[in-house]
Motif scaffolding. Sequence first.
Motif, short mmCIF file in Angstrom:
data_model
loop_
_atom_site.label_atom_id
_atom_site.label_comp_id
_atom_site.label_asym_id
_atom_site.label_seq_id
_atom_site.Cartn_x
_atom_site.Cartn_y
_atom_site.Cartn_z
N VAL A 18 54.21 -47.02 144.11
CA VAL A 18 54.45 -48.31 144.79
C VAL A 18 55.95 -48.63 144.80
O VAL A 18 56.49 -49.06 145.82
CB VAL A 18 53.64 -49.45 144.12
CG1 VAL A 18 54.09 -50.81 144.62
CG2 VAL A 18 52.15 -49.25 144.37
N ALA A 19 56.63 -48.40 143.67
CA ALA A 19 58.07 -48.68 143.60
C ALA A 19 58.85 -47.82 144.59
O ALA A 19 59.75 -48.31 145.28
CB ALA A 19 58.59 -48.46 142.19
N VAL A 20 58.52 -46.53 144.67
CA VAL A 20 59.20 -45.63 145.61
C VAL A 20 58.92 -46.06 147.05
O VAL A 20 59.82 -46.08 147.90
CB VAL A 20 58.78 -44.16 145.36
CG1 VAL A 20 59.23 -43.26 146.50
CG2 VAL A 20 59.34 -43.68 144.03
N LEU A 21 57.69 -46.43 147.34
CA LEU A 21 57.32 -46.88 148.68
C LEU A 21 58.07 -48.15 149.08
O LEU A 21 58.61 -48.25 150.19
CB LEU A 21 55.81 -47.09 148.77
CG LEU A 21 55.24 -47.43 150.13
CD1 LEU A 21 55.51 -46.30 151.12
CD2 LEU A 21 53.76 -47.70 150.03
N VAL A 22 58.15 -49.11 148.17
CA VAL A 22 58.88 -50.36 148.45
C VAL A 22 60.36 -50.05 148.67
O VAL A 22 60.98 -50.57 149.61
CB VAL A 22 58.68 -51.38 147.31
CG1 VAL A 22 59.66 -52.54 147.43
CG2 VAL A 22 57.24 -51.90 147.31
N ALA A 23 60.95 -49.21 147.83
CA ALA A 23 62.37 -48.85 147.99
C ALA A 23 62.61 -48.18 149.34
O ALA A 23 63.59 -48.47 150.02
CB ALA A 23 62.82 -47.95 146.85
N PHE A 24 61.72 -47.28 149.74
CA PHE A 24 61.85 -46.60 151.03
C PHE A 24 61.79 -47.61 152.18
O PHE A 24 62.62 -47.57 153.09
CB PHE A 24 60.74 -45.55 151.19
CG PHE A 24 60.71 -44.95 152.56
CD1 PHE A 24 61.62 -43.97 152.93
CD2 PHE A 24 59.77 -45.37 153.50
CE1 PHE A 24 61.60 -43.42 154.20
CE2 PHE A 24 59.75 -44.83 154.78
CZ PHE A 24 60.66 -43.85 155.13
N ILE A 25 60.84 -48.51 152.14
CA ILE A 25 60.69 -49.50 153.22
C ILE A 25 61.91 -50.41 153.30
O ILE A 25 62.45 -50.66 154.37
CB ILE A 25 59.39 -50.32 153.04
CG1 ILE A 25 58.18 -49.41 153.31
CG2 ILE A 25 59.36 -51.54 153.94
CD1 ILE A 25 56.84 -50.01 152.93
N VAL A 26 62.37 -50.89 152.15
CA VAL A 26 63.56 -51.76 152.13
C VAL A 26 64.76 -51.03 152.69
O VAL A 26 65.48 -51.54 153.54
CB VAL A 26 63.84 -52.29 150.70
CG1 VAL A 26 65.22 -52.91 150.61
CG2 VAL A 26 62.77 -53.29 150.29
N ARG A 27 64.99 -49.81 152.24
CA ARG A 27 66.16 -49.04 152.69
C ARG A 27 66.06 -48.65 154.16
O ARG A 27 67.04 -48.66 154.89
CB ARG A 27 66.33 -47.81 151.82
CG ARG A 27 67.60 -47.07 152.14
CD ARG A 27 67.78 -45.89 151.21
NE ARG A 27 68.90 -45.11 151.69
CZ ARG A 27 69.93 -44.77 150.96
NH1 ARG A 27 70.00 -45.14 149.73
NH2 ARG A 27 70.89 -44.05 151.48
#
Length: 175
Positions: A18-27
Amino acid sequence: MEAESKKEFWSWGKSLIVAVLVAFIVRQFLFTPVIVSGESMEPTYHDKNRVVISKISTLEHFDKIVFHAPNADEDFIKRVIGLPGDTIVMENDVLSINGKTYKETYLNSNKAALPEGQKLTQDFEVKVPEGQLFVMGDNRANSMDSRIFGSIEEDSVVGKVKFRFYPFDEIGNPK
C-alpha cells in the motif's frame, strides 16, 4: 507460533505494498522531485538545486515551471511570462504584458551586475498563440528559452515549482 509469524509477515507485506502504491500515485500524478540543471534560472535557482513540482496546479504569469524542452531530450525550468493570447513587449528592459507594465524584481541582481547602459533583455514583441506559453529564464544572458525556440505547448508542462528542498540553507519558494 508459525501461523502467527505468517500473519504478521502478511500484515507487513500488505502495508508495504500500500505504501509503495501510494508513493507511486503521488509521484506520478500529483508531486515529484526535480533536480535543476544549468544556470538559466540564476539567481533564483542554481545548478543542482532540488525542487518539488505540482502536476495539478493552474499556471499564472511569473510561475516557475518544468517542461519538456521542444529542442532537446530533457526538461527545462523557466518562468512563465506569457499565457495563451497575451501580447508580450520587452522594451529597454521593461516588460509589458497586454499593455500593463511589470517590475521583474527577481532580475535585480542580474541587472546590477551589468555594465552601465547595457540591457539584460533584448527588445522584442510577441503574441502568444492559443494553447501555448512564453517562457524565459531569469539569467536572461544565458538562457535558452522562448526567445530562441518560440512558445511552448501547454501540454509540454510537467509541473509548477512549489518548493525548493535543497540546498538546506535555501529551503522554501523563492520569488
